[in-house]
Design a protein around this motif. Structure first.
Motif, PDB file in Angstrom:
ATOM      1  N   GLY A   9       0.817  -1.200   0.000  1.00 27.80           N
ATOM      2  CA  GLY A   9       0.000   0.000   0.000  1.00 27.80           C
ATOM      3  C   GLY A   9       0.854   1.255   0.000  1.00 27.80           C
ATOM      4  O   GLY A   9       2.076   1.204   0.156  1.00 27.80           O
ATOM      5  N   GLY A  10       0.203   2.384  -0.206  1.00 31.62           N
ATOM      6  CA  GLY A  10       0.936   3.647  -0.209  1.00 31.62           C
ATOM      7  C   GLY A  10       0.111   4.749  -0.813  1.00 31.62           C
ATOM      8  O   GLY A  10      -1.099   4.615  -1.006  1.00 31.62           O
ATOM      9  N   LEU A  11       0.780   5.849  -1.107  1.00 31.34           N
ATOM     10  CA  LEU A  11       0.144   7.018  -1.700  1.00 31.34           C
ATOM     11  C   LEU A  11       0.451   7.047  -3.191  1.00 31.34           C
ATOM     12  O   LEU A  11       1.611   6.931  -3.591  1.00 31.34           O
ATOM     13  CB  LEU A  11       0.665   8.290  -1.027  1.00 31.34           C
ATOM     14  N   VAL A  12      -0.575   7.208  -3.997  1.00 35.14           N
ATOM     15  CA  VAL A  12      -0.404   7.249  -5.441  1.00 35.14           C
ATOM     16  C   VAL A  12      -1.370   8.275  -6.019  1.00 35.14           C
ATOM     17  O   VAL A  12      -2.444   8.514  -5.452  1.00 35.14           O
ATOM     18  CB  VAL A  12      -0.645   5.848  -6.045  1.00 35.14           C
ATOM     19  N   GLN A  13      -0.995   8.878  -7.125  1.00 33.69           N
ATOM     20  CA  GLN A  13      -1.882   9.823  -7.794  1.00 33.69           C
ATOM     21  C   GLN A  13      -2.951   9.079  -8.597  1.00 33.69           C
ATOM     22  O   GLN A  13      -2.747   7.927  -9.029  1.00 33.69           O
ATOM     23  CB  GLN A  13      -1.090  10.732  -8.723  1.00 33.69           C
ATOM     24  N   ALA A  14      -4.054   9.745  -8.798  1.00 27.49           N
ATOM     25  CA  ALA A  14      -5.117   9.165  -9.619  1.00 27.49           C
ATOM     26  C   ALA A  14      -4.555   8.783 -10.990  1.00 27.49           C
ATOM     27  O   ALA A  14      -3.764   9.523 -11.581  1.00 27.49           O
ATOM     28  CB  ALA A  14      -6.260  10.157  -9.766  1.00 27.49           C
ATOM     29  N   GLY A  15      -4.971   7.618 -11.460  1.00 26.59           N
ATOM     30  CA  GLY A  15      -4.458   7.092 -12.716  1.00 26.59           C
ATOM     31  C   GLY A  15      -3.251   6.193 -12.565  1.00 26.59           C
ATOM     32  O   GLY A  15      -2.857   5.508 -13.517  1.00 26.59           O
ATOM     33  N   GLY A  16      -2.682   6.176 -11.381  1.00 25.98           N
ATOM     34  CA  GLY A  16      -1.502   5.361 -11.135  1.00 25.98           C
ATOM     35  C   GLY A  16      -1.830   3.927 -10.791  1.00 25.98           C
ATOM     36  O   GLY A  16      -2.995   3.512 -10.835  1.00 25.98           O
ATOM     37  N   LEU A 112      -2.845   0.274   3.825  1.00 26.11           N
ATOM     38  CA  LEU A 112      -3.561   1.489   3.426  1.00 26.11           C
ATOM     39  C   LEU A 112      -3.172   1.919   2.024  1.00 26.11           C
ATOM     40  O   LEU A 112      -1.981   2.048   1.715  1.00 26.11           O
ATOM     41  CB  LEU A 112      -3.264   2.614   4.418  1.00 26.11           C
ATOM     42  N   VAL A 113      -4.177   2.161   1.211  1.00 22.46           N
ATOM     43  CA  VAL A 113      -3.991   2.722  -0.125  1.00 22.46           C
ATOM     44  C   VAL A 113      -4.668   4.090  -0.155  1.00 22.46           C
ATOM     45  O   VAL A 113      -5.855   4.207   0.160  1.00 22.46           O
ATOM     46  CB  VAL A 113      -4.614   1.808  -1.197  1.00 22.46           C
ATOM     47  N   THR A 114      -3.898   5.108  -0.529  1.00 20.95           N
ATOM     48  CA  THR A 114      -4.435   6.453  -0.637  1.00 20.95           C
ATOM     49  C   THR A 114      -4.210   6.954  -2.049  1.00 20.95           C
ATOM     50  O   THR A 114      -3.067   6.968  -2.529  1.00 20.95           O
ATOM     51  CB  THR A 114      -3.760   7.397   0.357  1.00 20.95           C
ATOM     52  N   VAL A 115      -5.288   7.333  -2.710  1.00 20.36           N
ATOM     53  CA  VAL A 115      -5.212   7.819  -4.086  1.00 20.36           C
ATOM     54  C   VAL A 115      -5.562   9.302  -4.077  1.00 20.36           C
ATOM     55  O   VAL A 115      -6.682   9.683  -3.700  1.00 20.36           O
ATOM     56  CB  VAL A 115      -6.155   7.049  -5.007  1.00 20.36           C
ATOM     57  N   SER A 116      -4.616  10.123  -4.477  1.00 15.67           N
ATOM     58  CA  SER A 116      -4.829  11.570  -4.489  1.00 15.67           C
ATOM     59  C   SER A 116      -5.339  12.011  -5.854  1.00 15.67           C
ATOM     60  O   SER A 116      -4.998  11.434  -6.882  1.00 15.67           O
ATOM     61  CB  SER A 116      -3.538  12.293  -4.152  1.00 15.67           C
ATOM     62  N   SER A 117      -6.154  13.050  -5.827  1.00 15.00           N
ATOM     63  CA  SER A 117      -6.744  13.550  -7.085  1.00 15.00           C
ATOM     64  C   SER A 117      -5.868  14.599  -7.724  1.00 15.00           C
ATOM     65  O   SER A 117      -4.895  15.068  -7.159  1.00 15.00           O
ATOM     66  CB  SER A 117      -8.127  14.121  -6.802  1.00 15.00           C
TER      67      SER A 117
END
Length: 117
Positions: A9-16, A112-117
Motif C-alpha cells: 500500500g501507499g500514496l499514489v496519484q489518480a491514474g496510477g 492502506l492505499v491512498t489515491v490523491s486527485s
C-alpha cells in the motif's frame, strides 16, 4: 491457523498503479479461496476480488477491468494489481482466506492505499 500479512500500500496519484501482496504462513496447504476486501473511511468493508483454488476469479463491479487478482501457490502469496486508480479506491485493503472443508476464514491486518486527485 493461517497468518496473513499484506504489503504494497501507499500514496499514489489518480491514474496510477499499485500492487498489493498478501503473504500467508502457517497451514497454507489448506487454503482454498483468497480474497481482497477494503474499507474506505466512514464506510463498511466491501468485497473487491476473489480467486479460487482453481484460479477462477470474480470482481466487484467497481474494480472490474482495472484490478487483477492472482496467486502464486509456491510462494504462498496472493496479489492485487490495481491500475487506473481513482480517489474512491482510497481504503484499507484486507486479505482474506478460506481454509479447509469448513471454510474457516482468516484476515490480515490490512494495508492502506491512498489515491490523491
Amino acid at each position: 491457523q493461517v497468518q496473513l500479512v499484506e504489503s504494497g500500500g501507499g500514496l499514489v496519484q489518480a491514474g496510477g498503479s499499485l500492487r498489493l501482496s498478501c503473504a500467508a504462513s502457517g497451514s497454507t496447504a489448506s487454503i482454498n479461496a483468497i480474497g481482497w476486501y477494503r474499507r474506505a473511511p466512514g464506510k463498511q468493508r466491501e468485497f473487491v476480488a476473489r480467486i479460487s483454488s482453481g484460479v477462477s476469479t470474480n470482481y466487484a463491479d467497481s474494480v472490474k477491468g482495472r484490478f487483477t487478482i492472482s496467486r502464486d501457490n509456491a510462494k504462498n502469496t496472493a496479489y492485487l494489481q490495481m491500475n487506473s486508480l481513482k480517489p474512491e479506491d482510497t481504503a484499507v485493503y484486507y486479505c482474506n482466506v478460506m481454509v479447509g472443508v469448513y471454510g474457516m476464514e482468516y484476515w490480515g491486518k490490512g494495508t492502506l492505499v491512498t489515491v490523491s486527485s
